[in-house]
Scaffold this motif. Sequence first.
Motif, PDB file in Angstrom:
ATOM      1  N   ARG A 433     116.061   3.734  34.513  1.00 28.76           N
ATOM      2  CA  ARG A 433     115.631   4.224  33.216  1.00 28.76           C
ATOM      3  C   ARG A 433     114.180   3.854  32.940  1.00 28.76           C
ATOM      4  O   ARG A 433     113.372   4.685  32.602  1.00 28.76           O
ATOM      5  N   ARG A 687     120.365  -5.274  21.702  1.00 27.00           N
ATOM      6  CA  ARG A 687     121.255  -4.405  20.940  1.00 27.00           C
ATOM      7  C   ARG A 687     122.383  -3.873  21.817  1.00 27.00           C
ATOM      8  O   ARG A 687     123.549  -3.880  21.429  1.00 27.00           O
ATOM      9  N   GLU A 688     121.980  -3.472  22.997  1.00 19.18           N
ATOM     10  CA  GLU A 688     122.974  -2.948  23.930  1.00 19.18           C
ATOM     11  C   GLU A 688     123.983  -4.036  24.308  1.00 19.18           C
ATOM     12  O   GLU A 688     125.192  -3.799  24.327  1.00 19.18           O
ATOM     13  N   THR A 691     126.309  -4.772  21.511  1.00 21.57           N
ATOM     14  CA  THR A 691     127.331  -3.723  21.409  1.00 21.57           C
ATOM     15  C   THR A 691     128.473  -3.990  22.387  1.00 21.57           C
ATOM     16  O   THR A 691     129.646  -3.873  22.057  1.00 21.57           O
ATOM     17  N   LEU A 783     122.912  -6.352  15.484  1.00 14.50           N
ATOM     18  CA  LEU A 783     123.307  -4.987  15.172  1.00 14.50           C
ATOM     19  C   LEU A 783     123.044  -4.630  13.718  1.00 14.50           C
ATOM     20  O   LEU A 783     123.363  -3.539  13.277  1.00 14.50           O
ATOM     21  N   SER A 785     121.799  -3.160  10.632  1.00 14.90           N
ATOM     22  CA  SER A 785     121.097  -1.886  10.533  1.00 14.90           C
ATOM     23  C   SER A 785     119.651  -2.117  10.155  1.00 14.90           C
ATOM     24  O   SER A 785     119.303  -3.099   9.523  1.00 14.90           O
ATOM     25  N   ILE A 786     118.826  -1.213  10.622  1.00 14.52           N
ATOM     26  CA  ILE A 786     117.392  -1.382  10.428  1.00 14.52           C
ATOM     27  C   ILE A 786     117.038  -0.933   9.021  1.00 14.52           C
ATOM     28  O   ILE A 786     117.154   0.242   8.685  1.00 14.52           O
TER      29      ILE A 786
ATOM     30  N   PHE B  91     129.838   1.598  13.342  1.00 18.23           N
ATOM     31  CA  PHE B  91     128.718   1.108  12.527  1.00 18.23           C
ATOM     32  C   PHE B  91     128.012   2.250  11.818  1.00 18.23           C
ATOM     33  O   PHE B  91     128.154   3.415  12.193  1.00 18.23           O
ATOM     34  N   GLN B  92     127.207   1.847  10.849  1.00 21.35           N
ATOM     35  CA  GLN B  92     126.413   2.863  10.160  1.00 21.35           C
ATOM     36  C   GLN B  92     125.438   3.530  11.138  1.00 21.35           C
ATOM     37  O   GLN B  92     125.285   4.730  11.172  1.00 21.35           O
ATOM     38  N   PHE B  93     124.769   2.680  11.932  1.00 20.72           N
ATOM     39  CA  PHE B  93     123.872   3.232  12.961  1.00 20.72           C
ATOM     40  C   PHE B  93     124.585   3.082  14.298  1.00 20.72           C
ATOM     41  O   PHE B  93     124.616   2.031  14.884  1.00 20.72           O
ATOM     42  N   ASN B  95     124.893   2.763  17.261  1.00 17.12           N
ATOM     43  CA  ASN B  95     124.830   1.801  18.367  1.00 17.12           C
ATOM     44  C   ASN B  95     125.434   2.307  19.657  1.00 17.12           C
ATOM     45  O   ASN B  95     126.172   1.600  20.336  1.00 17.12           O
ATOM     46  N   ILE B  97     125.035   3.439  23.555  1.00 13.39           N
ATOM     47  CA  ILE B  97     124.128   3.014  24.626  1.00 13.39           C
ATOM     48  C   ILE B  97     123.331   4.243  25.063  1.00 13.39           C
ATOM     49  O   ILE B  97     123.907   5.239  25.490  1.00 13.39           O
TER      50      ILE B  97
END
Lengths: 787, 233
Positions: A433, A687-688, A691, A783, A785-786, B91-93, B95, B97
Amino acid sequence: MYKIIFKLLISKIANSKAQFISLLLICAIGVAMYIGILDVSKMMQANAQTYFNKQKASDIEVLTPFEITQSKIDELVKKDNSIDYEKYNILDVKATYQEQEYIAKIQTNEKFNQPYLVKGKKITKDNECYVDTSNDELLNKNISIDLNGTKKNCKVVGLVDSPQYLSLKYRGYSSISSSKINLIIFTKNSFISDYFPKQYWPYPSKYNALSIYYPNKDNNNTFSKEYQDFTKDKIKQVSSIFNEKYLTSRDNNQGVDAFHTDSERIKEMAAVFPIIFFIVTILVSANAMTRNVQDDRMLMGSITSMGFTNKMVIAIYLIYSFLTTAIGCIIGFFVGFHLIPPTIIKSYSVLYLIPNIKIYYNFEVAIQAISIMIFLIILTTLVIAIKETRDSPAQLIRPKAPVSGKKILLEKFNFIWKRLKFLNKVNLRNIFRYKKRLFMSILAIMGCSGLLMTGLGIMTSVKPIISNQYTKIDQYMGIAYTNDMNNKQLTTNLNKFNKVSGIENSEASYNLNAQIKINNKNEDITIISPQNATNFNEMITMNEKFNDNSITITRKVAEKLNLKKGSKIKITYNDKDYQLTITNITDNYVGNYIYVNNESFRDIFNINNFNCIYFKTVTKNNSDVLKVLEKQSFIKVIDDNSFLQDIISKSLNSIENLVYIMIAFAGILVIVVTFSLTNINIIERTRELATLKVLGFYNREVSNYVLKENIIITIIGLIFGLVFGTYLHRYIMNSIEANDIYFITEQPIYNYIIAFVITLVFTIMVNILMERSIRKIDMVESLKSIE
Amino acid sequence: MSYISINNLKKQYHIGSVEINALNGINLNINKGELVIVVGQSGAGKTTLLNLIGGMDKSNSGELIIDGNDITKYKTKMLTRYRRHDIGFVFQFYNLIPNITTLENVEMAKEVAIDPFNPKKILQLVGLEDRLDNFPSQLSGGQQQRVAIARALVKNPKLMLCDEPTGALDFETGKNILKILQAMSKQLKMTVIIITHNHAITEIGDHVVEMKDGMISKEYYNQHPKTIDEVEW
Ligand SMILES: Nc1ncnc2c1ncn2[C@@H]1O[C@H](COP(=O)(O)OP(=O)(O)OP(=O)(O)O)[C@@H](O)[C@H]1O
Ligand SMILES: [Mg+2]
C-alpha cells in the motif's frame, strides 16, 4: 511567540521520544562510522608523525659499510647548506645474556631518530645502554657485547622504541651471522670508541652512518605526496655523493612504508561503509520526518489557523530535526574518535611500535561528516514540511485522506492469490500500500544486511589465508640462501646440509626477483626454479603436480593479468624482458611466484646455478636446526617460514578487529532501523490496530499481524541485501591494493545464513519489543471520532 | 434474570486534579433480544457506558454482569475474548480498514468468530452484494456504515453496540441503517443497543434509556415499538 514555538517543540519531543531517540542514534552511528573509518588511517599516520617529530626522525639515512669522511659531508653541505646532520656508528654484533645469544645491531645516534624511552631510565654512564622493547627480559640486566671476539659488558637501563624500526618485521639481516637481527642496542658513541680495539673499524672519530635532516622543507608529513616527492629529489642529490644503495629516505624505510600501506588499506576496505550508513540514515530520517509531519497535520493546521505563518511551522520542524541531528552528531563525534580508531590502532600495535597512542580530533573529517548529515536531514525535513504545509489550514485539520485500497499485482495471478490465507492477503496488500515506505524500508534493510554480509565476507576472505598458505600449500620450513652454487658446489653443500640433524628433506633452487607490470605498475614476482621438479612437490603443494615441463604461476597474478593456461607473460629481470608461456595456474595466498622447470629456466635466463635450499625439518620446532644451519658458512640468510606466518597473521588479525567493529555497527544499525520503521508503522496504523482489538483480536494476534508485514519487508530487503553485500564485498576485496595477497572473494553459504539470521532475529527482537506499544494502544482513545 | 445487569457502575476521568464523573452510579437491566435506545445530551456519558458494556474500557466501581458473568472482574485477555465472541461494534465513523475490500473487511471479523455467518450473505442482507470488491474509499458514507454493520453482524454476536451509527449520515441513509439494525434484532433475536441524539428514534426501541450527567434520568419500555418507516422526524 517564541515561547509558543518553544512549548510546541518541547511537547513534540516529549510525544515522540522513541522517534527522537532513534533518529538521534541513527545520526550518531552514521557520524561515528564516517569519522571512525575515514579517520583511522589519518589518526594512525598522525600518531606516527607525532612520534617522528618528537624523536626527530631524519629525512635521509646513509648507512654504509665504510667510513663517511668529512670531505663527503662538506660536499653535501655545499650542495645544500641548510642541512642538519649527525654522524654516528651502527654495527652488527653478537650479544649474550646467560647463554642466550642475540644477533644484534648496536648504534650510537643521539640527535636524530632518538630512541623513545618506554621503560627504565636514561643512560647516564658510558657502559649503559638501551635495548628495543621486544627484548624486555633484558631490562636491568648486564649483557655482554661481542665484536669478533672482543667482549664488553653493558647494563641495559631502558627499553626503547625507535622510529627507525617501526616494524619488528624489518630489522634486517646481520652481516656477521646471516640471520635476522633480533636485538637493537643503543649506546653512547664513547662506549664504542673507548672500547673497540683500533684494528676494528670504526674507531674513535670515524663513522659509518649519517642522518640528514632538512629543516627548511614545506611539508614534514611522512605520508604526504609532497614529502615523498621531496625526499625523492633529495635522494637524487645525495646519491651523487653516496652510492644510492646506502640511502634510505624516511618514507622508504621498510617499516614506515609497510605501516603506510597497512594504514591506507583500512581506508580502502572500509570507505564504502560510512557512505552506505549515510544513505540508510537519510532514508530512515526522511521516513521518520514524513511521519512526524503528517502526524502533526492537525497541530500545524491549528497553528496556522491561529495566524501563524507556514514559515513558523516549518521552523518548528527544522529546529526539531536540527536538535536530534545535532545531539546525534555530537555523540557520533566522540564515539567516532574515541572508539573506532584507537581499537584498530591498538590492534596494529603488535606490528608497529608507536608509543603513546593519542586521539587527534580530525576536524576536517568531523566537519565533513557532521555537515553532510545535518545538511541532508535538514533538507529532507524542509522538503517534507514545505510539501505538507502547502495544504490550507482547513485541509490540514482533517487527517490526510487514507490512501485508497488498490489491487496489487499478485492478485492478477489468481491461482496463487486464491491459495493464500485470508490474513496473508491482507498483509500483502498492506505491504504494497505505502510504496514509498516499502521502498525506503527495503533499501534500509538492504543497506544494513549488505554491510553485515560485507563484514562477514571480509572476515572469511582474510581468515583462511594463514592456514591455507602455511599448512595447505607451503610444506617447507624455510629457505636457506647461499651464494650462487654450481653443480659441484651444490653437491658438497647439500651433503653438509642434509647431515644437519633434524633436516628431513631439502631441495635446491634458483630464486630470482623479477618484475611484472600490473596496471602499469611494477610488481615484484619471484621466479623459482627447483633442481628436481618431483621432489619440489614435497615442499609446495600445487593444484597440479609440478613436473619437468611446468611453468606454473600463482593465482593472484593470473587473475590480475587475466592469464590462462597457454598465455604468455612478460617478465622483467635486470632490465631485460623475457616471455614465458604458462602451463599451469596454482593457488597461493601470500606472494606472487612463477615456478619454472629447470630446463626452461636455463634456456630462458641462461643461469646454470643454484642459490637457495628449501628444507623441511622433522619436527615443527625448528629453532635448534636453525641454530646449526646459521653456523654453516655457505649459508647467507635463512628465511624462517614460521616467522613470516607470525607476522602476516598479526597483520590479518588487525584487519579482523576492524571487521568486528563494522559487523557490530551494522548490527546496531539493523536494530535501530527496524525499530524506527516498526515504530512508524505502528503509529501510522494505530486506528487500524485499535479496530482489530475491538473486533476481538488478541494482542498476540494484532502484533503478529504487524510483525508478519515487517518480516516480509525485512526478508525482501534481506534478499537484496545479500546480493548487494556479495558484490560490495567482491568490490572491496578487489580494490584493496594488496597485490601480493590473494583473497578468496567467494562467500561461503554460512555467511548468507548468518547475515540472514542475524537481521531476522534483530527484526523479531525489535518487534517483540514493539508488542508493548501495541498492547498499550487504547481502543477508546484511538477510535474517538474526529471532532 | 436479565441478560445485562448493571449495578451502581461508576467511571471517573481525571484531568489534572479535576475529577470528572463520566458515570455516576448506573443501574440498568437489559433483557435478551431487546432493542435499546440510549439518548441524552452531549457529555451525558452514553459512549462511556457503551464502551464499558463492550469491554473496551474499565470501570472504577460497580458491577457489570453480562450473561451471568461480571466483566468488571475480567483481565485484558478475558475481555478480549468477550469482545471476540459476544460483541459487535458499530461506530459513528465506520473505522473500516481502508486497504481491504468490502468483503475482506467483513471476512476480517469472521476470522475470529466461533460461529460466524456467511460474509456474503450478511452483505446481501445489508444490500451490498454488488459492492463486494470495492474498497472503503469507493463507497458512500451510508454504504460504509452498512459494511461496518455487516462486519459487526458477521460474528453472530450476542450483543450489538452502536454508537451514533447514523451520526454522520443524512436522513434517508440513516433511516436505512436503523431499519437494518431493527430487522436484525427482530430476526436474529439479538440484543442491540443504539446511542443516538435523535429523540424521535426512541419510538422504535423496546427499551429507552435517557441519560444525564452520568446517570440514568429516565427509563421506559415501549409496548408497541414503531417500525422505522412509521417514525417521522
Ligand atoms: N478520555 C477522557 N478523558 C477525560 N474525560 C473524558 C474522557 N472521555 C470522556 N470524558 C468525559 O466524560 C464525560 C462523558 O463523555 P461521553 O463521551 O461518555 O459522553 P457522550 O454522552 O457520549 O457525549 P456525546 O453525545 O457528545 O458523544 C464527558 O464529560 C467527557 O468530557
Ligand atoms: Mg458519545
